[in-house]
Structures are given as C-alpha cells and as structure tokens.
Design an enzyme around this catalytic site. Sequence first.
Site, mmCIF file in Angstrom:
data_model
loop_
_atom_site.group_PDB
_atom_site.id
_atom_site.type_symbol
_atom_site.label_atom_id
_atom_site.label_comp_id
_atom_site.label_asym_id
_atom_site.label_seq_id
_atom_site.Cartn_x
_atom_site.Cartn_y
_atom_site.Cartn_z
ATOM 1 N N GLU A 96 4.411 -0.759 7.409
ATOM 2 C CA GLU A 96 3.145 -0.754 6.659
ATOM 3 C C GLU A 96 2.102 -1.698 7.245
ATOM 4 O OE1 GLU A 96 3.383 -2.019 2.559
ATOM 5 O OE2 GLU A 96 1.348 -1.353 2.130
ATOM 6 N N LYS A 106 3.821 3.705 6.391
ATOM 7 C CA LYS A 106 3.068 3.509 5.148
ATOM 8 C C LYS A 106 1.671 3.077 5.550
ATOM 9 C CE LYS A 106 3.112 1.202 0.676
ATOM 10 N NZ LYS A 106 3.952 0.899 -0.485
HETATM 11 P P1 13P Z 1 -0.476 -0.421 -3.952
HETATM 12 O O1 13P Z 1 -0.214 1.061 -4.102
HETATM 13 O O2 13P Z 1 -0.698 -1.120 -5.260
HETATM 14 O O3 13P Z 1 -1.482 -0.716 -2.909
HETATM 15 O O4 13P Z 1 0.878 -1.054 -3.436
HETATM 16 C C1 13P Z 1 1.534 -0.422 -2.402
HETATM 17 C C2 13P Z 1 2.364 -1.401 -1.710
HETATM 18 O O5 13P Z 1 3.553 -1.410 -1.866
HETATM 19 C C3 13P Z 1 1.722 -2.370 -0.834
HETATM 20 O O6 13P Z 1 2.680 -2.924 0.006
#
Ligand code: 13P
Length: 350
Positions: free
Chosen positions: A187, A229
């Site tokens: 991510e 992600k």
């Molecule tokens: P949000 O969908 O609240 O942005 O969180 C996603 C997430 O896990 C960020 O690491």
Amino acid sequence: MNSQDLMDTARALVADDKGLLAMDESDPTCDKRFAKLGVPQTAEARRSWRELIVTTPGLAEYISGAILFDETIRQKKKDGTLFVKVLVDAGIIPGIKVDSGAKDLAGHPGEKITEGLDRLRERLAEYSAMGARFAKWRAVIALGEADAGVVAYGDEIPSMACIEANAQALARYAALCQEAGIVPVVEPEVLMDGDHSMEHCRAVTERVLLEVFAQLHAQGVSLEGMILKANMVLPGLTCPRQESVDEVADATVRCLLRTVPAAVPGVAFLSGGQSCELASARLNAMNARFKSRLPWAVGFSYSRAIQQPALDFWRGDSSRAPEAQRILLHRARCNLAARRGEYSAAMEKT
Ligand code: 13P
C-alpha cells in the site's frame, strides 16, 4: 515459500467481487475515532467494537478478508472465541497489519517513512502461526501545497528520497511476507489532503507506482502472489475543482494501466477520507466502464468507507449493535455492487 499457495490466496482475496475490510487501525487511531464519539478509549471498548464487526451476520457474502491489528488478532469474543477463528469459521481470510507506522523522514521536513522491518521475519512467523494469511504495510506520500513555490530541483514534495525509501521498504516487506507464505498487500498511499489538482495526484501516483514495481522486481517479489492497495487518482480535498465520478474513474484507470503489471491479481482501493457514497460511486464507475478490459480485479480495502457510519451509530452502546451491524453490512453490500458496476445512489435509500 509455496508460490501456488500465495497465488491462490491472492486470488481468493479478490474473488467473487468481494473485498477487504480494513479493521487494523492502530490503538491511537481507533481511540481518536472513539474520542470524537464519546466512546471510552480502552482495550475493552476496542474489543467490543471489533467483536461487533467480526460477528456481523452475513459479512462473508461481501467481504473476502479482514485486516487486523496486533491487538485485535489476539483478542476474543466475550465467549472466549478468538476473532481469527470467528472469521475463518465465517469464510473470511484473516490478515494483519505489520508496519509500525509512518515516522518523520530525516532530512525531509513534511515527509514520512514507514517503519517496521526490524524483526519482521520473526513477527510474520508468529502471525502466520496465529492464522494470518495476508498482511498489510502502508506507506504515506504527502503532496506539497499547490502554491508552495518550489525554488530549486529537489525542493518538491514528495521528494524522490521519500518515494524511493518507501518503495524499497514496501518491497523488502513484501519479500519477507512471501518467504513466510503470507500474501503482501502493498500500500503506497498518495494522500488526498491538500489543495492539489487531480492531475498532480495522477502524476505523483504514477511516479510512486513505477518506483514501487521497480523495487518489487529488484527484491524478487512474485507479482502473482500480492495485492496492490492503491489510492484513487483524486483532486485534493480542498482543491476548488472537484472532478466528476467518471473523470476520477478515467484518470485512475489510465494511471493504473500505465503502471501496474497485468500479473498482479488485484488492485484494492483505500478510501482515504472520501465519503462512503463517493468511494462506492467511483469504484462502481471504474468497473461499469472498464471491467471487461482490465487485466486485474479492481476492488476495495476500505476502513472508514465501510466502518464509519456503523461506528457513528453504535457510539459504544451495546443495545445499538444489531442496527450498527446492519449499517456495516449495507456498506459492504454497496461496495460488492460497485465491483459489479451495479451500484447506484438508489441503493443508499434501502
Ligand atoms: P481508509 O479506507 O479509511 O482509507 O483505510 C484504508 C486503510 O487501511 C489504510 O491503510
């Protein structure tokens, strides 16, 4: 490492138009959200909230995997059943956040580096023994103010130093996960805070993803056994020009097509501060318009865009739990519909 198992798990995480539920807020983040609602900031309140989520009847119809936090993976229902067992019995794959948060990047004011590589091999072995089959590591990339007046090469935010350091950490984390038989959810989040344009977000997201995949390649990470992600390509929250849902879908898909190899099974978006409705509508537009032409599944890994309305309703009151679960399930259902290109604003009235 058994690469077939990794591939199977990665595919299962994006199968049947389901998505991931991020419930891995760190204790301080969870407490901050509780404080706003007057919920006590205690381990027991966090446990109750997470019990409400994992026991939501029917959740597995829409959710393929749930990302837990170190505290949560060790927690149990009131009756003593570990949350991990509750999830597995329901057919939801347990995952775990393994980074230890974004810290100031030395020498680069305003920028962050995500930490957590120390002892990661040992921690992954422990989480694997506890039942985690996938993991998450979040890097955060901030965008500088639109009118910051960059005066010299190297002054801009994000700097290449920040992008490269975070991309390398993500790749080292991903390689360690795969060594442990755990699917890495990679991510790199380009934040939506600020007044930057959507075009600026697109350019930075493209640069970040190119670097992330270069580093994943350098570290020998199997693309077939991971999930990306990603952030959607969005205008900054305070940018005066806010593009339409279709314009966001176009820009996001174009950016991903230029950067994400076809071998990756799925892209799961974070919600990042978008409203629940916009997070669903934008995901829907991408699938409605492009799904049949995309090499990877385009899904979701939302925290706030699934949890927040249910949390706002619950407010720590156990008598409100059944209705809070219904609200949570509704958001999960909306996002499964969005993966099919079947979400519409009318769903919000049901
Ligand atoms: P949000 O969908 O609240 O942005 O969180 C996603 C997430 O896990 C960020 O690491």
